[in-house]
Design a protein around this motif. Sequence first.
Motif, short mmCIF file in Angstrom:
data_model
loop_
_atom_site.label_atom_id
_atom_site.label_comp_id
_atom_site.label_asym_id
_atom_site.label_seq_id
_atom_site.Cartn_x
_atom_site.Cartn_y
_atom_site.Cartn_z
N PHE A 170 -38.47 3.51 -11.79
CA PHE A 170 -39.55 4.12 -11.03
C PHE A 170 -40.60 4.67 -11.97
N THR A 171 -41.73 5.07 -11.41
CA THR A 171 -42.78 5.73 -12.17
C THR A 171 -42.88 7.17 -11.68
N TYR A 172 -42.99 8.10 -12.64
CA TYR A 172 -43.10 9.51 -12.31
C TYR A 172 -43.94 10.18 -13.39
N ASP A 173 -44.89 10.99 -12.99
CA ASP A 173 -45.80 11.66 -13.94
C ASP A 173 -46.47 10.65 -14.87
N GLY A 174 -46.71 9.43 -14.36
CA GLY A 174 -47.39 8.42 -15.15
C GLY A 174 -46.51 7.66 -16.12
N TYR A 175 -45.21 7.94 -16.14
CA TYR A 175 -44.29 7.29 -17.05
C TYR A 175 -43.32 6.38 -16.29
N ALA A 176 -43.16 5.15 -16.79
CA ALA A 176 -42.14 4.25 -16.25
C ALA A 176 -40.80 4.72 -16.78
N ARG A 177 -39.79 4.76 -15.91
CA ARG A 177 -38.48 5.31 -16.28
C ARG A 177 -37.36 4.46 -15.71
N VAL A 178 -36.21 4.51 -16.36
CA VAL A 178 -34.96 3.97 -15.83
C VAL A 178 -34.00 5.14 -15.85
N ALA A 179 -33.26 5.33 -14.73
CA ALA A 179 -32.41 6.51 -14.64
C ALA A 179 -31.18 6.24 -13.78
N GLN A 180 -30.20 7.09 -13.98
CA GLN A 180 -29.00 7.10 -13.15
C GLN A 180 -29.17 8.24 -12.14
N PRO A 181 -29.31 7.92 -10.85
CA PRO A 181 -29.49 8.97 -9.85
C PRO A 181 -28.17 9.72 -9.62
N ALA A 182 -28.23 11.04 -9.62
CA ALA A 182 -27.02 11.83 -9.50
C ALA A 182 -26.95 12.64 -8.20
N ALA A 183 -28.08 13.12 -7.73
CA ALA A 183 -28.09 13.91 -6.49
C ALA A 183 -29.48 13.89 -5.88
N ILE A 184 -29.51 13.99 -4.56
CA ILE A 184 -30.78 14.10 -3.84
C ILE A 184 -30.60 15.16 -2.77
N GLY A 185 -31.65 15.95 -2.58
CA GLY A 185 -31.57 17.00 -1.58
C GLY A 185 -32.87 17.77 -1.48
N GLU A 186 -32.80 18.92 -0.84
CA GLU A 186 -33.98 19.75 -0.64
C GLU A 186 -33.97 20.90 -1.63
N SER A 187 -35.11 21.07 -2.32
CA SER A 187 -35.23 22.15 -3.30
C SER A 187 -35.42 23.49 -2.59
N ARG A 188 -35.36 24.53 -3.34
CA ARG A 188 -35.57 25.87 -2.78
C ARG A 188 -36.99 26.02 -2.23
N LYS A 189 -37.92 25.22 -2.75
CA LYS A 189 -39.31 25.26 -2.29
C LYS A 189 -39.54 24.36 -1.08
N GLY A 190 -38.50 23.61 -0.66
CA GLY A 190 -38.62 22.76 0.51
C GLY A 190 -38.99 21.33 0.23
N ASN A 191 -39.08 20.94 -1.05
CA ASN A 191 -39.38 19.55 -1.41
C ASN A 191 -38.08 18.75 -1.46
N VAL A 192 -38.17 17.47 -1.11
CA VAL A 192 -37.04 16.57 -1.33
C VAL A 192 -37.09 16.17 -2.81
N VAL A 193 -35.98 16.41 -3.52
CA VAL A 193 -35.95 16.17 -4.96
C VAL A 193 -34.77 15.29 -5.34
N LEU A 194 -34.94 14.61 -6.47
CA LEU A 194 -33.92 13.74 -7.03
C LEU A 194 -33.52 14.27 -8.40
N ARG A 195 -32.23 14.51 -8.59
CA ARG A 195 -31.70 14.86 -9.91
C ARG A 195 -31.22 13.55 -10.52
N CYS A 196 -31.74 13.21 -11.68
CA CYS A 196 -31.36 11.95 -12.32
C CYS A 196 -31.29 12.11 -13.83
N TYR A 197 -30.56 11.18 -14.44
CA TYR A 197 -30.38 11.15 -15.88
C TYR A 197 -31.13 9.94 -16.41
#
Length: 96
Positions: free
Chosen positions: A17-44
């Motif tokens: 995926f692309t994030y902050d203008g950088y192409a990345r490859v990652a291992q997705p570890a968790a997805i959920g809602e942040s304390r601020k109410g955003n849907v977020v992905l924790r990845c390595y």
Amino acid sequence: MIQTLIDAIDDRLEIRFTYDGYARVAQPAAIGESRKGNVVLRCYQTEGGHVTPGHEWDLCIVDDITDLTVTDDVFQENPPGYKRGDKHMREIYAEL
């Protein structure tokens, strides 16, 4: 996109995926809602550019992810240092 990421976590498939203008490859570890109410992905991140070199763990806002592709590359082991129950999420939809 949320269901695609949940499926990638459940199937232990790397993502591209692309994030902050950088192409990345990652291992997705968790997805959920942040304390601020955003849907977020924790990845390595295993490949690609990064805002902070040497910082492999990311917490990405899903709405800011573009060009998402799920690869056929399966990761058997959990990413280094992974812990269930991400403390930055008030609700977890899926995790390793």
